[in-house]
Design a protein around this motif. Structure first.
Motif, PDB file in Angstrom:
ATOM      1  N   HIS A 128       8.099 -28.343  11.212  1.00 45.44           N
ATOM      2  CA  HIS A 128       8.632 -29.075  10.329  1.00 45.44           C
ATOM      3  C   HIS A 128      10.133 -29.045  10.179  1.00 45.44           C
ATOM      4  O   HIS A 128      11.055 -29.749  10.019  1.00 45.44           O
TER       5      HIS A 128
ATOM      6  N   TYR B  35      -0.298 -29.479  -4.902  1.00 42.76           N
ATOM      7  CA  TYR B  35      -0.307 -28.380  -3.771  1.00 42.76           C
ATOM      8  C   TYR B  35      -1.537 -27.751  -3.525  1.00 42.76           C
ATOM      9  O   TYR B  35      -1.859 -26.852  -2.407  1.00 42.76           O
ATOM     10  N   THR B  36      -2.274 -28.139  -4.376  1.00 41.63           N
ATOM     11  CA  THR B  36      -3.896 -27.424  -4.058  1.00 41.63           C
ATOM     12  C   THR B  36      -4.745 -28.524  -3.904  1.00 41.63           C
ATOM     13  O   THR B  36      -6.150 -28.421  -3.465  1.00 41.63           O
TER      14      THR B  36
ATOM     15  N   ILE C  78       8.613 -16.627   3.871  1.00 40.92           N
ATOM     16  CA  ILE C  78       8.219 -17.942   3.798  1.00 40.92           C
ATOM     17  C   ILE C  78       9.315 -18.864   4.731  1.00 40.92           C
ATOM     18  O   ILE C  78       9.065 -19.933   5.683  1.00 40.92           O
ATOM     19  N   TRP C  79      10.698 -18.296   4.611  1.00 43.49           N
ATOM     20  CA  TRP C  79      11.619 -18.901   5.278  1.00 43.49           C
ATOM     21  C   TRP C  79      11.594 -18.649   6.892  1.00 43.49           C
ATOM     22  O   TRP C  79      11.623 -19.741   7.685  1.00 43.49           O
TER      23      TRP C  79
ATOM     24  N   TRP D 245       8.710 -20.941   7.977  1.00 43.95           N
ATOM     25  CA  TRP D 245       9.082 -22.506   8.041  1.00 43.95           C
ATOM     26  C   TRP D 245      10.190 -22.720   9.395  1.00 43.95           C
ATOM     27  O   TRP D 245      10.053 -23.686  10.008  1.00 43.95           O
TER      28      TRP D 245
ATOM     29  N   MET E  31      -2.248 -23.663   6.981  1.00 45.72           N
ATOM     30  CA  MET E  31      -1.492 -22.617   6.123  1.00 45.72           C
ATOM     31  C   MET E  31      -2.205 -21.495   5.913  1.00 45.72           C
ATOM     32  O   MET E  31      -2.968 -21.701   4.622  1.00 45.72           O
TER      33      MET E  31
ATOM     34  N   SER F 201      12.378 -30.139   5.248  1.00 46.71           N
ATOM     35  CA  SER F 201      13.074 -28.852   4.635  1.00 46.71           C
ATOM     36  C   SER F 201      12.183 -28.368   3.354  1.00 46.71           C
ATOM     37  O   SER F 201      11.201 -29.207   2.856  1.00 46.71           O
ATOM     38  N   CYS F 202      12.467 -27.288   2.802  1.00 46.58           N
ATOM     39  CA  CYS F 202      11.736 -26.837   1.761  1.00 46.58           C
ATOM     40  C   CYS F 202      12.017 -27.874   0.614  1.00 46.58           C
ATOM     41  O   CYS F 202      10.941 -28.193  -0.068  1.00 46.58           O
TER      42      CYS F 202
ATOM     43  N   TRP G 139       2.305 -23.953   9.964  1.00 43.98           N
ATOM     44  CA  TRP G 139       1.751 -25.177  10.453  1.00 43.98           C
ATOM     45  C   TRP G 139       1.492 -25.151  11.651  1.00 43.98           C
ATOM     46  O   TRP G 139       2.073 -26.182  12.410  1.00 43.98           O
TER      47      TRP G 139
ATOM     48  N   HIS H 263       9.204 -29.654  -2.042  1.00 46.57           N
ATOM     49  CA  HIS H 263       9.213 -28.915  -3.399  1.00 46.57           C
ATOM     50  C   HIS H 263      10.102 -29.242  -4.509  1.00 46.57           C
ATOM     51  O   HIS H 263      10.099 -29.064  -5.564  1.00 46.57           O
TER      52      HIS H 263
ATOM     53  N   GLY I 241      -1.010 -16.886  -1.747  1.00 46.49           N
ATOM     54  CA  GLY I 241      -0.255 -17.972  -1.482  1.00 46.49           C
ATOM     55  C   GLY I 241      -0.626 -18.556  -0.068  1.00 46.49           C
ATOM     56  O   GLY I 241      -1.464 -17.870   0.481  1.00 46.49           O
TER      57      GLY I 241
ATOM     58  N   GLN J 135       6.113 -13.203  -3.475  1.00 48.02           N
ATOM     59  CA  GLN J 135       6.222 -14.634  -3.168  1.00 48.02           C
ATOM     60  C   GLN J 135       7.995 -14.820  -2.973  1.00 48.02           C
ATOM     61  O   GLN J 135       8.524 -15.977  -2.750  1.00 48.02           O
TER      62      GLN J 135
ATOM     63  N   ARG K 157      -9.323 -28.383   3.103  1.00 47.09           N
ATOM     64  CA  ARG K 157      -8.047 -29.336   3.056  1.00 47.09           C
ATOM     65  C   ARG K 157      -7.101 -29.088   4.205  1.00 47.09           C
ATOM     66  O   ARG K 157      -7.461 -28.139   5.130  1.00 47.09           O
TER      67      ARG K 157
HETATM   68  C1  HEC Z   1       5.704 -29.580   4.393  1.00 47.28           C
HETATM   69  C2  HEC Z   1       5.721 -29.308   2.946  1.00 47.28           C
HETATM   70  C3  HEC Z   1       6.183 -27.740   2.675  1.00 47.28           C
HETATM   71  C4  HEC Z   1       7.567 -27.331   3.143  1.00 47.28           C
HETATM   72  C5  HEC Z   1       8.340 -27.844   4.220  1.00 47.28           C
HETATM   73  C6  HEC Z   1       7.807 -25.985   2.545  1.00 47.28           C
HETATM   74  N1  HEC Z   1       6.744 -25.711   1.419  1.00 47.28           N
HETATM   75 FE1  HEC Z   1       6.455 -24.184   0.257  1.00 47.28          FE
HETATM   76  N2  HEC Z   1       4.443 -24.690  -0.402  1.00 47.28           N
HETATM   77  C7  HEC Z   1       3.871 -25.976   0.401  1.00 47.28           C
HETATM   78  C8  HEC Z   1       2.641 -26.066  -0.091  1.00 47.28           C
HETATM   79  C9  HEC Z   1       1.558 -26.897   0.273  1.00 47.28           C
HETATM   80  C10 HEC Z   1       2.302 -24.846  -0.793  1.00 47.28           C
HETATM   81  C11 HEC Z   1       0.863 -24.365  -1.670  1.00 47.28           C
HETATM   82  C12 HEC Z   1       0.401 -23.135  -0.891  1.00 47.28           C
HETATM   83  C13 HEC Z   1      -0.757 -22.576  -1.618  1.00 47.28           C
HETATM   84  O1  HEC Z   1      -1.796 -23.464  -1.827  1.00 47.28           O
HETATM   85  O2  HEC Z   1      -0.633 -21.551  -2.140  1.00 47.28           O
HETATM   86  C14 HEC Z   1       3.503 -24.270  -0.973  1.00 47.28           C
HETATM   87  C15 HEC Z   1       3.763 -23.008  -1.717  1.00 47.28           C
HETATM   88  C16 HEC Z   1       5.321 -22.375  -1.665  1.00 47.28           C
HETATM   89  C17 HEC Z   1       5.674 -21.300  -2.572  1.00 47.28           C
HETATM   90  C18 HEC Z   1       4.436 -20.448  -3.704  1.00 47.28           C
HETATM   91  C19 HEC Z   1       3.841 -19.491  -2.682  1.00 47.28           C
HETATM   92  C20 HEC Z   1       2.603 -19.875  -1.925  1.00 47.28           C
HETATM   93  O3  HEC Z   1       2.580 -19.581  -0.884  1.00 47.28           O
HETATM   94  O4  HEC Z   1       1.702 -20.619  -2.458  1.00 47.28           O
HETATM   95  C21 HEC Z   1       6.845 -20.959  -2.496  1.00 47.28           C
HETATM   96  C22 HEC Z   1       7.615 -19.726  -3.132  1.00 47.28           C
HETATM   97  C23 HEC Z   1       7.352 -21.756  -1.411  1.00 47.28           C
HETATM   98  N3  HEC Z   1       6.226 -22.676  -0.781  1.00 47.28           N
HETATM   99  C24 HEC Z   1       8.634 -21.931  -0.745  1.00 47.28           C
HETATM  100  C25 HEC Z   1       8.984 -22.591   0.000  1.00 47.28           C
HETATM  101  C26 HEC Z   1      10.278 -22.558   1.005  1.00 47.28           C
HETATM  102  C27 HEC Z   1      11.202 -21.327   0.451  1.00 47.28           C
HETATM  103  C28 HEC Z   1      10.411 -23.273   1.888  1.00 47.28           C
HETATM  104  C29 HEC Z   1      11.304 -23.306   2.922  1.00 47.28           C
HETATM  105  C30 HEC Z   1      11.807 -22.468   3.611  1.00 47.28           C
HETATM  106  C31 HEC Z   1       9.076 -24.122   1.807  1.00 47.28           C
HETATM  107  N4  HEC Z   1       8.347 -23.501   0.851  1.00 47.28           N
HETATM  108  C32 HEC Z   1       8.903 -25.045   2.441  1.00 47.28           C
HETATM  109  C33 HEC Z   1       4.478 -26.959   1.166  1.00 47.28           C
HETATM  110  C34 HEC Z   1       5.716 -26.678   1.660  1.00 47.28           C
END
Ligand code: HEC
Ligand code: HEC
Ligand code: HEC
Ligand code: HEC
Ligand code: HEC
Length: 339
Positions: A68, A153-154, A59-60, A63, A195, A121-122, A217, A126, A212, A202, A189
């Motif tokens: 973003h 988130y959903t 994920i990192w 991102w 995404m 950022s994350c 983006w 979150h 997930g 995860q 959505r």
């Molecule tokens: C712009 C908003 C945004 C940012 C910035 C963001 N996330 Fe997310 N994240 C989301 C959304 C929306 C979901 C839900 C995705 C889904 O429906 O499963 C999510 C889900 C997750 C999940 C749950 C697994 C999954 O994919 O559903 C984790 C773990 C997570 N994010 C970690 C991070 C980390 C670590 C960072 C930074 C490196 C980060 N997020 C940055 C919006 C963001």
């Protein structure tokens, strides 16, 4: 003991008990508030020290390469913001925001005083006021942070709309055109197109792969995304080239106010020499952006066309008015020969 004395004694004891309870509640609240502040600070420190990266490497990486992560350092943004005298209250709050769960989902974000270079950022998406990580349902626990399941988130646009749908900032609004379209009636959505779904561990400490979404983006800097944005059809009737455009984008197209889509129609002689060229610009500036699912036809006069000529229609994407021609992106192309 007379009645009066008894009365005063009861009053005294009650006040004493009440006072103690009040002190305990206050101390408890203060401790909890300190605990929360401490956890929030730890999350910032952990982000800085690479903790999120070490447990959520996939994920990192996604991102880190996304806009973003670059929302603050982005040169196009910095150049535009420099022109705005009160940028700290008008611009910066969305390009380096405080966590939106703390300032309020849907409310105008507030400018962060640290880690601005980390952009969106994350933590911005979150982290809540208790120092917990909110998200969709998790499959594992960790000592590092609490997991909180939160429906935003959903939901179709709630989270994204906090920055991409502020009424007072129409320049950056992709949400209202989405909500007014057929896309909003189904299960679509923002995340559907931006995404992609992925099943994986995860975190490095998870035991189970779960569904997930990729944190990529992809937008207008992705050729694949631009090729999906619209379709182009070309016809020739009675000395006219008819070009039909159909938007496949979930919101107004182009989605940003800096962008221009150029529809270019050329006529070439059998030996390849250009005989005619016409261009139409579609942009916020020209107030002719395409709505989601919109079909639009443009007719180009080709009265002087002769048998054997080729008509070529191209849809081209310009990121900014300063983008040099070699960097324009071809979204779609159609050709036909005049019979
Ligand atoms: C712009 C908003 C945004 C940012 C910035 C963001 N996330 Fe997310 N994240 C989301 C959304 C929306 C979901 C839900 C995705 C889904 O429906 O499963 C999510 C889900 C997750 C999940 C749950 C697994 C999954 O994919 O559903 C984790 C773990 C997570 N994010 C970690 C991070 C980390 C670590 C960072 C930074 C490196 C980060 N997020 C940055 C919006 C963001
Ligand atoms: C409500 C939050 C918000 C505010 C306030 C805001 N922006 Fe943005 N900005 C965004 C979002 C979301 C995007 C990405 C979507 C888009 O381009 O519409 C963006 C994108 C941009 C881009 C495009 C960057 C690129 O690389 O193409 C520029 C330039 C920009 N903003 C400048 C500004 C300036 C200048 C201000 C102040 C006058 C400002 N923004 C205020 C949210 C905001
Ligand atoms: C010690 C490892 C570890 C560290 C460090 C860590 N996480 Fe996590 N995180 C996890 C685990 C385990 C889960 C649950 C994953 C699952 O559902 O399989 C998780 C889940 C999440 C979720 C989803 C929560 C939910 O309820 O859906 C988000 C968001 C998140 N982490 C963000 C972060 C951020 C941001 C950081 C850095 C500040 C971070 N994590 C640091 C292990 C960690
Ligand atoms: C806290 C504010 C904020 C939130 C929440 C947010 N964004 Fe953004 N987003 C931005 C900003 C700011 C930019 C512009 C970065 C730049 O180009 O400088 C941006 C850019 C984008 C881009 C353009 C990428 C590109 O390559 O041009 C896409 C796509 C996007 N966001 C989708 C989403 C989606 C989907 C969500 C919800 C899951 C979301 N955003 C949530 C602030 C936000
Ligand atoms: C049906 C697919 C689809 C849906 C749904 C969708 N988008 Fe897009 N989006 C696209 C495509 C294709 C592009 C590239 C064309 C463009 O630049 O507008 C794009 C571009 C963008 C951009 C970049 C705009 C720019 O000028 O760089 C942002 C920001 C964005 N979308 C945000 C959102 C948000 C927020 C939502 C939810 C309201 C959303 N998108 C829903 C397909 C979609």
């Amino acid at each position: 003991m007379n009645l009066k004395a008894m009365y005063w004694r009861i009053v005294g004891v009650s006040l004493g008990v009440f006072g103690c309870v009040l002190i305990i509640v206050t101390v408890n609240r203060t401790l909890r508030a300190e605990d929360n502040t401490h956890r929030v600070t730890e999350a910032y420190q952990g982000f800085q020290d690479g903790k999120c990266k070490s447990c959520h490497p996939a994920i990192w990486r996604e991102w880190e390469n996304s806009m973003h992560a670059k929302a603050w350092v982005d040169e196009i943004y910095q150049a535009a913001a420099k022109q705005v005298p009160d940028r700290e209250t008008k611009c910066d709050q969305c390009h380096a925001p405080q966590p939106i769960l703390i300032t309020g989902v849907g409310k105008m974000p507030k400018l962060r005083d640290k880690q601005r270079e980390a952009g969106v950022s994350c933590l911005v998406c979150h982290l809540d006021a208790h120092g917990a990580m909110n998200g969709p349902a998790a499959s594992a626990e960790t000592y590092f942070h609490a997991n909180v399941t939160n429906p935003i988130y959903t939901e179709p646009t709630t989270l994204c709309g906090t920055c991409h749908g502020q009424q007072s900032v129409p320049e950056h609004d992709q949400v209202s055109s989405f909500l007014n379209s057929k896309f909003a009636e189904g299960d679509t959505r923002c995340a559907t197109c931006h995404m992609p779904v992925v099943t994986r561990l995860q975190s490095t400490t998870s035991h189970e792969s779960i569904k997930g979404r990729k944190h990529t983006w992809r937008g207008s800097r992705s050729v694949a995304q631009l090729k999906r944005a619209a379709t182009l059809q070309l016809g020739y009737v009675d000395g006219k080239a008819d070009v039909k455009l159909r938007s496949k984008t979930g919101h107004i197209l182009p989605g940003g106010t800096l962008r221009t889509i150029v529809l270019e129609v050329t006529r070439l002689a059998p030996d390849g020499t250009e005989r005619q060229k016409q261009q139409i610009s579609i942009s916020a500036k020209n107030e002719n952006r395409l709505l989601p699912n919109e079909n639009r036809t443009y007719a180009f006069d080709m009265a002087s066309a002769t048998t054997g000529d080729t008509i070529k229609a191209r849809l081209i994407y310009q990121l900014t008015p300063d983008t040099p021609e070699p960097k324009w992106i071809l979204m779609a192309e159609k050709m036909l020969m005049i019979p």
